[in-house]
Motif scaffolding. Structure first.
Motif, PDB file in Angstrom:
ATOM      1  N   THR A 183       0.798  -1.230   0.000  1.00  8.62           N
ATOM      2  CA  THR A 183       0.000   0.000   0.000  1.00  8.62           C
ATOM      3  C   THR A 183       0.827   1.275   0.000  1.00  8.62           C
ATOM      4  OG1 THR A 183      -0.223   0.027   2.410  1.00  8.62           O
ATOM      5  CG2 THR A 183      -1.923  -1.158   1.160  1.00  8.62           C
ATOM      6  N   HIS A 184       2.100   1.203   0.360  1.00  9.23           N
ATOM      7  CA  HIS A 184       2.951   2.393   0.386  1.00  9.23           C
ATOM      8  C   HIS A 184       3.785   2.528  -0.883  1.00  9.23           C
ATOM      9  CE1 HIS A 184       1.988   1.705   4.621  1.00  9.23           C
ATOM     10  NE2 HIS A 184       2.132   2.997   4.759  1.00  9.23           N
ATOM     11  N   CYS A 200       2.428  -0.413  -8.138  1.00  6.88           N
ATOM     12  CA  CYS A 200       1.277  -0.978  -7.410  1.00  6.88           C
ATOM     13  C   CYS A 200      -0.037  -0.240  -7.691  1.00  6.88           C
ATOM     14  CB  CYS A 200       1.548  -1.032  -5.914  1.00  6.88           C
ATOM     15  SG  CYS A 200       2.891  -2.145  -5.467  1.00  6.88           S
ATOM     16  N   PRO A 201      -0.040   1.101  -7.762  1.00  3.65           N
ATOM     17  CA  PRO A 201      -1.304   1.763  -8.104  1.00  3.65           C
ATOM     18  C   PRO A 201      -1.841   1.338  -9.473  1.00  3.65           C
ATOM     19  CG  PRO A 201       0.201   3.328  -7.104  1.00  3.65           C
ATOM     20  CD  PRO A 201       0.996   2.066  -7.369  1.00  3.65           C
ATOM     21  N   SER A 258      -5.801  -1.815 -12.496  1.00  2.70           N
ATOM     22  CA  SER A 258      -6.150  -2.890 -13.433  1.00  2.70           C
ATOM     23  C   SER A 258      -7.112  -3.879 -12.784  1.00  2.70           C
ATOM     24  CB  SER A 258      -4.893  -3.609 -13.914  1.00  2.70           C
ATOM     25  OG  SER A 258      -4.126  -2.756 -14.730  1.00  2.70           O
ATOM     26  N   MET A 259      -6.903  -4.174 -11.512  1.00  6.34           N
ATOM     27  CA  MET A 259      -7.828  -5.047 -10.792  1.00  6.34           C
ATOM     28  C   MET A 259      -9.205  -4.393 -10.696  1.00  6.34           C
ATOM     29  SD  MET A 259      -6.298  -7.949  -9.778  1.00  6.34           S
ATOM     30  CE  MET A 259      -6.769  -8.556  -8.157  1.00  6.34           C
ATOM     31  N   ARG A 260      -9.241  -3.107 -10.407  1.00  3.76           N
ATOM     32  CA  ARG A 260     -10.521  -2.385 -10.323  1.00  3.76           C
ATOM     33  C   ARG A 260     -11.235  -2.420 -11.669  1.00  3.76           C
ATOM     34  NH1 ARG A 260     -13.309   2.210  -8.041  1.00  3.76           N
ATOM     35  NH2 ARG A 260     -15.231   2.168  -9.224  1.00  3.76           N
ATOM     36  N   GLU A 261     -10.481  -2.267 -12.738  1.00  2.00           N
ATOM     37  CA  GLU A 261     -11.089  -2.328 -14.068  1.00  2.00           C
ATOM     38  C   GLU A 261     -11.679  -3.714 -14.338  1.00  2.00           C
ATOM     39  OE1 GLU A 261      -9.818  -1.827 -18.711  1.00  2.00           O
ATOM     40  OE2 GLU A 261      -8.802  -0.556 -17.239  1.00  2.00           O
ATOM     41  N   ALA A 309      -0.117  -6.407 -15.622  1.00  2.00           N
ATOM     42  CA  ALA A 309      -1.169  -5.431 -15.306  1.00  2.00           C
ATOM     43  C   ALA A 309      -0.854  -4.032 -15.817  1.00  2.00           C
ATOM     44  CB  ALA A 309      -1.396  -5.384 -13.797  1.00  2.00           C
ATOM     45  N   THR A 310       0.367  -3.797 -16.270  1.00  6.95           N
ATOM     46  CA  THR A 310       0.747  -2.480 -16.772  1.00  6.95           C
ATOM     47  C   THR A 310       0.590  -2.380 -18.294  1.00  6.95           C
ATOM     48  OG1 THR A 310       3.102  -3.008 -17.067  1.00  6.95           O
ATOM     49  CG2 THR A 310       2.397  -2.207 -14.884  1.00  6.95           C
TER      50      THR A 310
END
Length: 148
Positions: A6-7, A12-13, A18-21, A119-120
């Protein structure tokens, strides 16, 4: 399944977006998203819950998991065959403390890894969406019985 902390000040963002999408675009399909922290010391269940809430996670479909670091790293190395390492000493910089994969791992209902997708990269995410749809349809059609 993806691996983040998370930091993170690096990718990571992007992985989380990508997971949210996937969550949003495949809302009608029966599948689960799993985010596994590589920084369990700081990423407590409360921190992960806040991270998920801030990113619009539907917790009925998206799990944010933590645990003991050695066990997590054994899982990532052993089951997913992905790299993960904590940077120590002079190489450690805030936001870049952990080296890990940007891949989202596609795991079927039997726990078998079916593929890894960067994911990128938008092309990889398009392929992953198609694979999730295909696997979800296979399991929902009853061709494979799954015990939960």
């Amino acid at each position: 399944v993806c691996f983040v902390f998370t930091h993170c000040a690096a990718t990571c963002p992007t992985v989380t977006n990508s997971m949210r999408e996937l969550q949003d675009r495949l809302n009608d399909y029966d599948f689960r998203l799993v985010t596994l922290t590589v920084d369990p010391e700081r990423d407590t269940p409360e921190v992960l819950k806040g991270y998920g809430e801030a990113r619009g996670a539907d917790f009925s479909k998206w799990l944010f998991l933590s645990g003991e670091q050695r066990a997590i790293y054994r899982l990532i190395h052993g089951s997913f065959k992905m790299p993960v390492q904590e940077s120590l000493g002079k190489d450690r910089r805030p936001g870049f403390e952990f080296i890990h994969s940007n891949n989202i791992m596609l795991v079927d209902a039997m726990g078998v890894v079916q593929g890894k997708f960067d994911a990128t990269k938008s092309e990889a995410m398009s392929t992953l969406r198609r694979e999730i749809q295909k696997i979800a349809k296979t399991y929902s059609s009853g061709s494979n019985s799954v015990v939960e």
